[in-house]
Structure formats: C-alpha cells, structure tokens
Enzyme design. Sequence first.
Site, PDB file in Angstrom:
ATOM      1  N   LYS A  81     -32.364 -88.848 -11.908  1.00  0.00           N
ATOM      2  CA  LYS A  81     -31.111 -89.554 -11.651  1.00  0.00           C
ATOM      3  C   LYS A  81     -30.924 -90.666 -12.668  1.00  0.00           C
ATOM      4  O   LYS A  81     -31.885 -91.347 -13.053  1.00  0.00           O
ATOM      5  CB  LYS A  81     -31.157 -90.119 -10.228  1.00  0.00           C
ATOM      6  CG  LYS A  81     -29.881 -90.801  -9.747  1.00  0.00           C
ATOM      7  CD  LYS A  81     -30.052 -91.202  -8.284  1.00  0.00           C
ATOM      8  CE  LYS A  81     -28.823 -91.896  -7.708  1.00  0.00           C
ATOM      9  NZ  LYS A  81     -28.993 -92.197  -6.269  1.00  0.00           N
ATOM     10  N   SER A 154     -25.559 -90.949  -3.271  1.00  0.00           N
ATOM     11  CA  SER A 154     -25.115 -91.062  -4.639  1.00  0.00           C
ATOM     12  C   SER A 154     -25.840 -90.100  -5.568  1.00  0.00           C
ATOM     13  O   SER A 154     -25.457 -89.947  -6.727  1.00  0.00           O
ATOM     14  CB  SER A 154     -25.364 -92.499  -5.115  1.00  0.00           C
ATOM     15  OG  SER A 154     -26.769 -92.789  -5.135  1.00  0.00           O
ATOM     16  N   SER A 178     -28.865 -91.445   0.207  1.00  0.00           N
ATOM     17  CA  SER A 178     -28.471 -90.796  -1.045  1.00  0.00           C
ATOM     18  C   SER A 178     -29.441 -89.771  -1.590  1.00  0.00           C
ATOM     19  O   SER A 178     -29.115 -89.087  -2.553  1.00  0.00           O
ATOM     20  CB  SER A 178     -28.189 -91.856  -2.115  1.00  0.00           C
ATOM     21  OG  SER A 178     -27.095 -92.644  -1.738  1.00  0.00           O
TER      22      SER A 178
END
Length: 469
Positions: A81, A154, A178
């Site tokens: 990420k 996210s 997330s």
Amino acid sequence: MESDIHWLTATELGQRIAAHEISPVEVTEAMLARIGRLDPALHAYVVVLRDRAVAQAKQAGEEIATGRPRGPLHGVPVAVKDLCDIEGVPTTAGTAILRERPAQRTSTVVERLEAAGAVILGKLALSAGAMFDHHPSVAVPVNPWNAGRWTGVSSSGPGVATAGGLCFASLGSDTGGSIRFPSAACGVVGIKPTWGRVSRAGVFPLAPSLDHVGPMCRTVADAATVLTVIAGADGRDPTALRAPVPDYRSAVRGGLRGLRIGIDERWNTDGLDPEVTGLVLATREVFETLGAQIIPVKVPANDALVMTWQAIAAAEAAVSHAGLFPENADAYGPSTRGMLEAGPALPATVYASAHEARLRLAGELAHLFESVDVLLTPTVGLATPPIGTEPSPEVLARSMRFTVPFDLSGSPTISVPCGFTQDGMPASLQLIGRHLAEETLIAAGHAYEQATDWHQRRAPLADADRLET
C-alpha cells in the site's frame, strides 16, 4: 511457463521457485506484463517499480541457484500500500500534495519483505490520507468481481491487486476497517494483527493509536507467511511489541478440537443484510464439524462506538496531517477534509469520554476472552454497495459495527471469504482473538478455508484477457 501462474498462491510459488521449477525473473516479468495489460482498467497500482523488481528477481534467482535461500517468500512478487515508504519513491498516501516528495528511507515492513527475498512490484492505491474517499484526481480501483461495486477503503489497491492476480500478496493498513473492508469486498484474506505486533516505522500515519499494518493474501497460509516476516520489535518504532514472533505458518497445521467460538447472534444480525449475515452464521456448522464448540455470548460493543472511534481518529489525524492541512486542503477529498477539520474543533471532554469508552471496551473484551477463544462475526454486515453511493450515518455505523471496536481495542482479527451473495459478490467472516492470539485465528481461518472452496473462486474481470480502459 503456464499462462495462469498468477493464480498460484504465494506458498505454492515459493515452493516451486525453491525447487528450481520456476525462475523469479520469469514470474516477475510475467506479472509485470499482466499488470501492464490489466491494471489500466483495474487501477490497483500507483506506481510499478519495473526496473527495481527485475533487479530483485535476478538477485533472488542467483541466490537460490547458488544455495543461498532466504525463506518461503524468496523470489515471490508482492506489492505494498502506498503508505509504506520505499527510499527514493514518493509515498503519496493517496493525496496530491505528496506526489513529488521521495521517501528518504524504506519502511521497516518493506525492509523485512526485501530481507526475506520478496520482489516488490510496486505501490498500491488507497483513498486520500487512508480515510474515506479517493482524491478526485486519482483513478479509483475497480472491483474485479463487479466493476460497479465498492472496493473498500482505504486499502482498495491491495484488495484489487490481490484478488485480481496482480501480485501474490500485499500489505494493507487498518485504522477503522481498511484491511477488512477491501478483503470482504474483493474476496481475499486479511489479517489485522494485534496493535504493535507489526512496526509502523516509515508508514504514513492516519491515527497512530489505531493504525495497524497487516497482510492481504488469497489464502490464510500466505497471510501467515507474510505476517511471520513483517512482525516483531523494531528500534525505529518504540510502540512495536517486543514479544517473540512465532512461525505463524506452523499454525495452519493445528486442529480445532475444543476451540471455543463465541457468537452474539443478535449483534451479528440486528439491522443488517440477512443474506450476508446468513452466510456468516452458516459457517457455525463447518466449525462444529471441525471440532469447535459454539458458545452464545454478548459482545460488549454497540454502534455508538463508531462515534467514539470518530472522535479519536479525527483528533489524531489532525496531528498526523499537521503541516499539510489546512494549507493544502484541495489535495484531499471532501469527506477527508471534513474529518481533518473536525479534529481540532473537538472539545477535550469529547476526546476524554472517547478514551474512557475505549478503555472500558478493552477491559470488557479481555473479560469475555476468558470464556471463549475467538469471536465470530461478519467482516461487514452489509452487501457490497454500488460505487458512487453516499451511505447515511446509520448505514455507516452498521457497516463499521464489526471493525472499529477491534481497532479501538487493538485486538487481532482475520477475515476469510465465506460464500457469495446471489448477485455474485463475496461475503466474509471475521474471527477476533485476544491480544497476540494470531496463531489461534490463523489455525481457525485455515481450517475453515480448507473445508470449503470459496478461496478457489476467481474474480471474473481478473480472468479476462483484456479490459476496456
């Protein structure tokens, strides 16, 4: 080399690389070609580190050929990420303002992946600041199960890349759900470890006392392998726990005889989507067949905890983004701006009340875990919504019912696919354990996974030869 090598698990690929059946360079180049073909439509990657990945693959191949193996991830292509720093590469954190700021040092989690010999394919997309929405200038990741459905926030990029066969494993982060939201929406396995189990050094923060970093993979065994690599104490992060790190891979060999699984049936169903919760509750029969004992419990959590979480997250996010916000407010999406504006305006009494509620929850959960080993809930109790819909506060509270309490408490969780709704979208169960009980969660998640075949299903858009861009 077979055309569907991207669907091997990380564990299978690592074994074949170690046996000299597949070259790290061949598989890395195949993955880069696949990313080039599919990602213009799926939008999982912020940046593909092509030259770096090929160089790492060549090094891995040379080391393995000369008898210098590093472990089960040696030569395996993964991605992270875009909150995780990689020296010389900007960490955008989903915002526009950070795109021209190369990181000065690599994050601990990426250093540990590289030390294990993993090949880093690139950095994956996320919502602005790891909050609620994507910045308008960002191409939003596309769910490979249905392009019209939500991908979760996210860690949307890790969810899409993992489900879409664009990496063999990924790293996400979880502050309010997330890792778990995209794991559920994209049909993958996600582990949110105990808070502090994994170092956050070099990972852009949202709300530090709530932030967790963990693996997102296609199988529980893969997630266990990645967690073994990234977990542990870190001199760069004084909050990283110093407890010894077990080899989590060994947990997949454990049985479930006598495991006590707590279920609060009312909390798991009240006001939620009956199809989704029905699929989750149906897993009881599988766990019982495997030898587990189902125990009715009352979970000490309620939807008001979402407000508790919002107060703490907003205040800490304002600190995390000091110096960037409000001077660069246009670099953030609208809901993210709203959260950052709310943080400094919170009365101290509201924050103090939230902190007290958090401590109470942690204590009550610790007491509950004296009578059960794990809790079973849906990961998300609502069907994956269409993209572009704005959830009401009530819907938002229900969707976060099973995520924010366990960020507040720092409890470890694992999310595992447990079926599909009638419209073909994945459903996901969540298991929660006491602090540092990741081995128990991995054993239970793996046993369930192997007793079913949900993890073997493939997202239809990810099997297409090409997608419209």
